[in-house]
Design an enzyme around this catalytic site. Structure first.
Site, PDB file in Angstrom:
ATOM      1  N   THR A   1       0.691  -1.333  -0.086  1.00  0.00           N
ATOM      2  CA  THR A   1      -0.002  -0.107  -0.114  1.00  0.00           C
ATOM      3  C   THR A   1       1.044   1.156   0.004  1.00  0.00           C
ATOM      4  O   THR A   1       1.732   1.485   0.754  1.00  0.00           O
ATOM      5  CB  THR A   1      -0.891   0.241   1.179  1.00  0.00           C
ATOM      6  OG1 THR A   1      -1.750  -1.171   1.012  1.00  0.00           O
ATOM      7  CG2 THR A   1      -1.922   1.156   1.379  1.00  0.00           C
TER       8      THR A   1
ATOM      9  N   HIS B   1     -11.259   3.859 -11.016  1.00  0.00           N
ATOM     10  CA  HIS B   1     -12.311   4.130 -10.311  1.00  0.00           C
ATOM     11  C   HIS B   1     -11.875   3.746  -8.843  1.00  0.00           C
ATOM     12  O   HIS B   1     -11.571   2.696  -8.264  1.00  0.00           O
ATOM     13  CB  HIS B   1     -13.662   3.260 -10.882  1.00  0.00           C
ATOM     14  CG  HIS B   1     -14.967   3.630 -10.036  1.00  0.00           C
ATOM     15  ND1 HIS B   1     -15.473   4.744 -10.242  1.00  0.00           N
ATOM     16  CD2 HIS B   1     -15.508   3.171  -8.906  1.00  0.00           C
ATOM     17  CE1 HIS B   1     -16.523   4.752  -9.397  1.00  0.00           C
ATOM     18  NE2 HIS B   1     -16.556   3.660  -8.693  1.00  0.00           N
TER      19      HIS B   1
ATOM     20  N   ALA C   1     -36.205  23.871 -16.720  1.00  0.00           N
ATOM     21  CA  ALA C   1     -36.065  25.514 -16.912  1.00  0.00           C
ATOM     22  C   ALA C   1     -35.081  25.896 -15.853  1.00  0.00           C
ATOM     23  O   ALA C   1     -35.319  27.200 -15.373  1.00  0.00           O
ATOM     24  CB  ALA C   1     -37.331  26.178 -16.781  1.00  0.00           C
TER      25      ALA C   1
ATOM     26  N   GLY D   1     -30.871  24.307 -18.804  1.00  0.00           N
ATOM     27  CA  GLY D   1     -32.242  24.241 -19.610  1.00  0.00           C
ATOM     28  C   GLY D   1     -32.145  25.706 -20.243  1.00  0.00           C
ATOM     29  O   GLY D   1     -32.260  25.687 -21.502  1.00  0.00           O
ATOM     30  N   ILE D   2     -32.029  26.630 -19.490  1.00  0.00           N
ATOM     31  CA  ILE D   2     -32.255  27.917 -19.755  1.00  0.00           C
ATOM     32  C   ILE D   2     -31.253  28.415 -20.713  1.00  0.00           C
ATOM     33  O   ILE D   2     -31.102  29.028 -21.919  1.00  0.00           O
ATOM     34  CB  ILE D   2     -32.464  28.949 -18.708  1.00  0.00           C
ATOM     35  CG1 ILE D   2     -33.661  28.810 -18.079  1.00  0.00           C
ATOM     36  CG2 ILE D   2     -32.177  30.550 -19.348  1.00  0.00           C
ATOM     37  CD1 ILE D   2     -34.737  28.956 -18.753  1.00  0.00           C
TER      38      ILE D   2
ATOM     39  N   ASP E   1     -20.279  19.353  -5.522  1.00  0.00           N
ATOM     40  CA  ASP E   1     -21.490  19.075  -5.643  1.00  0.00           C
ATOM     41  C   ASP E   1     -22.164  17.859  -4.828  1.00  0.00           C
ATOM     42  O   ASP E   1     -23.437  17.936  -4.720  1.00  0.00           O
ATOM     43  CB  ASP E   1     -21.844  18.685  -7.362  1.00  0.00           C
ATOM     44  CG  ASP E   1     -21.571  19.862  -8.291  1.00  0.00           C
ATOM     45  OD1 ASP E   1     -21.275  20.791  -7.776  1.00  0.00           O
ATOM     46  OD2 ASP E   1     -21.705  19.723  -9.502  1.00  0.00           O
TER      47      ASP E   1
ATOM     48  N   VAL F   1     -24.064  33.369 -12.028  1.00  0.00           N
ATOM     49  CA  VAL F   1     -24.723  33.838 -13.203  1.00  0.00           C
ATOM     50  C   VAL F   1     -25.284  32.611 -14.053  1.00  0.00           C
ATOM     51  O   VAL F   1     -24.803  31.602 -14.124  1.00  0.00           O
ATOM     52  CB  VAL F   1     -23.587  34.467 -14.206  1.00  0.00           C
ATOM     53  CG1 VAL F   1     -23.929  34.700 -15.550  1.00  0.00           C
ATOM     54  CG2 VAL F   1     -23.016  35.668 -13.506  1.00  0.00           C
TER      55      VAL F   1
ATOM     56  N   HIS G   1     -20.716  56.244 -16.908  1.00  0.00           N
ATOM     57  CA  HIS G   1     -21.690  56.657 -17.743  1.00  0.00           C
ATOM     58  C   HIS G   1     -21.290  56.612 -19.414  1.00  0.00           C
ATOM     59  O   HIS G   1     -20.055  57.523 -19.553  1.00  0.00           O
ATOM     60  CB  HIS G   1     -22.341  58.084 -17.544  1.00  0.00           C
ATOM     61  CG  HIS G   1     -23.293  58.758 -18.600  1.00  0.00           C
ATOM     62  ND1 HIS G   1     -24.835  57.978 -18.524  1.00  0.00           N
ATOM     63  CD2 HIS G   1     -23.408  59.621 -19.421  1.00  0.00           C
ATOM     64  CE1 HIS G   1     -25.322  58.471 -19.278  1.00  0.00           C
ATOM     65  NE2 HIS G   1     -24.498  59.576 -20.033  1.00  0.00           N
TER      66      HIS G   1
END
Length: 463
Positions: free
Chosen positions: A2, A113, A174, A178-179, A302, A341, A437
């Site tokens: 190992t 894996h 959505a 998806g969007i 995740d 975003v 501006h």
């Protein structure tokens, strides 16, 4: 025999690479286990290829808009195979960078894996590795519901494998994916229909963004069907049909894309052998420091059920390495006020709380400012997508607890405002900032009259 390491990262995506890179920088012996190309979903079948195609779709839109500004653009047709080939070359270059970078850092790359043997031992293709610290960062995969004919649709992974442009597309879902796919495909000239189970698009975002997005998508020619519960997919000579639970049928699609969420890649890791807690949905719960219930085993990205965003996994991974190997015992990621975003057409962005979230969490103490307009970018075009903005402010000091923007440039302008929100800026701080501006972002520092004050009811449909 190992091999022993200071840290093993399972997963070569954003989170795994981040924690491995940082640990190696601290002089630790690190192994990185991955069965596919380095970079994970983001690099290979997510953020990066999507953004390349998003840029291409905006160029197509610019060509169409150019004559209004006196610029006679020729061509403007899309060469899908050429776009895909260029995109894939770019991704290949990123993969090559990571391969070389990992090697230069002295990280041991293990292909295959991983499965837990016990809390400190991993087996990969018959080879055993052990470590004082093991980080699970295996990411997620697209969900395909168990419905009749579900195999007739593809996922976002399948979308990035398409060699020809689909002409008539149905997108089921959505949310972010998806969007984003709907917008870029429509900009390329495909006919696009979006169906969603919820009663509004991007239902987790502020209602102002959802409503403005729906208006912009309608103007773009995207068909939407809300509260549409898909029961089955069918195929005949005319194409694929979506069948709803109420019997409604939408027919004739040459491509159907499932975009109904993602599931964590925690199956077949042997987590039970290490005694690691796993929720029924496959998520691995952690505390604020990314610790699982097993000492020396951590999870990030995740699979933890938190914000499924690349920068979040990277930030969590780096902070974990700093805590473990740099003496920063309290180092952790603050999951509040994370900006995000959606690369729609035009994009939308947010940081902090939506108005309904703020009302629920903070009570009836909100002062809300809104504006909407068509930006100068479309001054010489007959039509242009709408820009809309909202500031959600709390308490008598009007601390800004939410910034919400949809419109051209929303993707880039939000980063600076996110810093302000993170620092606890107030509406007065915004007011005291001189505007740039002309530009859309100046609206956020020149909003004057609130549309709602404490005591006012939420607008209809904003709950």
């Amino acid at each position: 025999m190992t091999q022993h390491f200071d840290l093993i990262a399972i997963g070569g995506g954003s989170g795994g690479l981040a924690v491995a890179e940082k640990a190696a920088a601290f002089g630790k012996r690190v192994a990185l286990i991955e069965s596919k190309a380095l970079g994970g979903t983001c690099v290979n079948v997510g953020c990066v290829p999507k953004k390349v195609m998003w840029y291409a779709s905006h160029l197509a839109e610019a060509v169409r808009d150019a004559p209004g500004f006196g610029v006679q653009a020729s061509g403007g047709t899309l060469d899908w195979p050429r776009l895909v080939a260029g995109r894939d070359r770019y991704i290949g270059a990123i993969n090559s960078f990571w391969d070389g970078y990992v090697e230069r850092l002295g990280i041991t790359r293990v292909d295959g894996h991983a499965r837990f043997v016990d809390a400190h031992t991993i087996e990969v293709e018959g080879q055993r590795l052990s470590a004082d610290h093991i980080v699970i960062a295996t990411g997620g995969r697209p969900i395909v519901p168990r419905l009749p004919g579900a195999e007739l649709g593809i996922t976002s992974d399948g979308f990035f494998a398409l060699q020809q442009q689909p002409k008539r597309v149905a997108i089921i879902g959505a949310g972010y994916i998806g969007i984003e796919l709907a917008g870029l495909l429509r900009s390329f000239g495909s006919e696009v229909t979006v169906v969603a189970l919820e009663d509004r698009l991007l239902f987790q975002f502020d209602p102002l963004l959802s409503a403005t997005l729906a208006e912009n998508m309608h103007a773009q020619g995207i068909e939407t069907h809300l509260e549409f519960a898909v029961a089955a997919l069918e195929r005949d000579a005319q194409g694929t049909t979506l069948v709803a639970q109420d019997g409604t049928r939408l027919e004739g699609f040459d491509s159907v894309i499932w975009a109904v969420g993602r599931a964590p890649n925690t199956r077949d890791l042997g987590l039970e052998a290490a005694g690691i807690e796993v929720q029924s949905n496959g998520m691995v719960p952690t505390d604020a420091y990314q610790n699982t219930n097993v000492p020396g085993v951590y999870a990030l990205g995740d699979i933890t059920g938190r914000d499924q965003l690349t920068p979040v996994a990277i930030a969590a991974g780096r902070r974990l390495a700093e805590r473990l190997f740099d003496g920063q015992s309290e180092r952790k990621l603050d999951y509040d006020n994370i900006p995000t975003v959606v690369f729609a057409h035009p994009p939308l962005s947010k940081v902090g709380l939506s108005e309904p979230e703020a009302r629920e969490r903070l009570g009836d103490v909100l002062t809300v400012y809104e504006t909407s307009f068509t930006p100068m970018r479309y001054a010489l075009n007959e039509h242009g997508p709408k820009t809309a903005m909202k500031l959600v402010c709390a308490g008598p000091e009007q601390r800004v607890v939410g910034v919400h923007v949809i419109g051209d440039g929303a993707d880039e302008m939000l980063q600076g405002f996110a810093v302000a929100v993170k620092m606890g800026a107030t509406k007065a701080d915004f007011d005291n900032t001189v505007a740039i501006h002309p530009g859309s972002a100046e609206e956020l520092v020149t909003l004057k009259e609130p549309v709602r004050r404490p005591g006012d009811p939420l607008p209809e449909g904003a709950a």
